[in-house]
Design an enzyme around this catalytic site. Structure first.
Site, mmCIF file in Angstrom:
data_model
loop_
_atom_site.group_PDB
_atom_site.id
_atom_site.type_symbol
_atom_site.label_atom_id
_atom_site.label_comp_id
_atom_site.label_asym_id
_atom_site.label_seq_id
_atom_site.Cartn_x
_atom_site.Cartn_y
_atom_site.Cartn_z
ATOM 1 N N HIS A 83 0.804 -1.216 0.000
ATOM 2 C CA HIS A 83 0.000 0.000 0.000
ATOM 3 C C HIS A 83 0.843 1.274 0.000
ATOM 4 O O HIS A 83 1.963 1.291 0.483
ATOM 5 C CB HIS A 83 -0.894 0.040 1.250
ATOM 6 C CG HIS A 83 -1.807 -1.125 1.376
ATOM 7 N ND1 HIS A 83 -2.145 -1.653 2.598
ATOM 8 C CD2 HIS A 83 -2.458 -1.881 0.451
ATOM 9 C CE1 HIS A 83 -2.971 -2.675 2.417
ATOM 10 N NE2 HIS A 83 -3.166 -2.832 1.133
ATOM 11 N N LYS A 119 5.814 6.048 7.169
ATOM 12 C CA LYS A 119 5.301 5.211 8.251
ATOM 13 C C LYS A 119 6.460 4.717 9.112
ATOM 14 O O LYS A 119 7.517 4.368 8.602
ATOM 15 C CB LYS A 119 4.558 4.000 7.686
ATOM 16 C CG LYS A 119 3.334 4.350 6.873
ATOM 17 C CD LYS A 119 2.730 3.122 6.233
ATOM 18 C CE LYS A 119 1.516 3.504 5.386
ATOM 19 N NZ LYS A 119 1.007 2.354 4.637
ATOM 20 N N TYR A 159 1.409 1.355 13.480
ATOM 21 C CA TYR A 159 2.220 2.261 12.682
ATOM 22 C C TYR A 159 1.814 3.704 12.880
ATOM 23 O O TYR A 159 0.652 4.023 13.082
ATOM 24 C CB TYR A 159 2.246 1.874 11.209
ATOM 25 C CG TYR A 159 0.940 1.557 10.540
ATOM 26 C CD1 TYR A 159 0.377 2.431 9.632
ATOM 27 C CD2 TYR A 159 0.297 0.348 10.780
ATOM 28 C CE1 TYR A 159 -0.796 2.121 8.971
ATOM 29 C CE2 TYR A 159 -0.883 0.028 10.138
ATOM 30 C CZ TYR A 159 -1.422 0.923 9.232
ATOM 31 O OH TYR A 159 -2.595 0.617 8.586
ATOM 32 N N ASP A 203 -6.667 -6.020 -2.065
ATOM 33 C CA ASP A 203 -5.261 -6.346 -2.296
ATOM 34 C C ASP A 203 -5.067 -7.350 -3.426
ATOM 35 O O ASP A 203 -3.979 -7.435 -3.996
ATOM 36 C CB ASP A 203 -4.609 -6.856 -1.010
ATOM 37 C CG ASP A 203 -4.340 -5.733 -0.013
ATOM 38 O OD1 ASP A 203 -4.485 -4.551 -0.380
ATOM 39 O OD2 ASP A 203 -3.986 -6.044 1.142
#
Length: 191
Positions: A61, A71, A131, A169
């Site tokens: 992603h 991140k 995250y 996904d």
């Protein structure tokens, strides 16, 4: 904290200093002052957490500019194989990746800069993953490349037959069919 450089500039592995005694352990999981000094100045604005079971693969992603995100990721329960793929057009490491096992035991973290696709595969029965992001989530900026793209050469430690992926996904393009919105020559952190 110790900052370990990887083969791709900007992607770093962070190992915290852990203090253990008869009561258990303590560590500083994030210090803005130390992170800004040792990695890069950054303002994280959103924390996220997910829980997944063995075989779940999430990714790869990213968010398109102007909503691109860096991140700082870690696994607080269980273990995951974490991966960052360089998707910056013109980058000398375009299509290359960094991977690292993140676990509740090693307490490692990876910093994934803007211009990278990110994903992970769950190696334990359950994994709780956290995250920090330096930009807010914008659904209209969602993007991804296929986590199962064999051309990337990633050994996920999970067979395709055993992989558990979301519908979303399963629909991401392969890297060869992907038109990246990121350009290596553009400063993705410029205001």
């Amino acid at each position: 904290m110790e900052v370990i450089k990887t083969d791709i500039e900007g992607v770093v592995i962070i190992e915290p200093r852990i203090f253990k005694d008869s009561r258990g352990y303590f560590f500083e999981s994030y210090s803005k002052r130390e992170f800004d000094e040792k990695v890069r100045p950054i303002d994280f604005v959103q924390d996220n957490e997910s829980m997944s079971t063995r075989g779940v693969m999430r990714g790869l992603h990213f968010q398109r500019p102007p909503f691109a995100q860096s991140k700082l990721v870690r696994c607080i329960k269980g273990s995951v194989l974490d991966v960052a793929v360089d998707i910056r057009k013109g980058s000398p490491t375009y299509g290359k990746y960094v991977s690292c096992l993140l676990s509740e035991e090693n307490k490692r973290q990876i910093f994934v800069p803007r211009g990278f696709a990110h994903g992970f595969a769950v190696m334990s029965d359950i994994a709780v993953f956290q995250y920090k992001c330096d930009n807010y989530y914008h659904p209209e900026a969602d993007g991804g490349i296929s986590i199962l793209d064999a051309s990337l050469g990633i050994d996920w430690g999970i067979t395709i037959d055993d992989a558990i992926l979301s519908d979303k996904d399963q629909k991401h393009p392969l890297l060869k069919d992907f038109d990246s919105p990121f350009d290596f020559s553009v400063d993705l952190y410029a205001k």
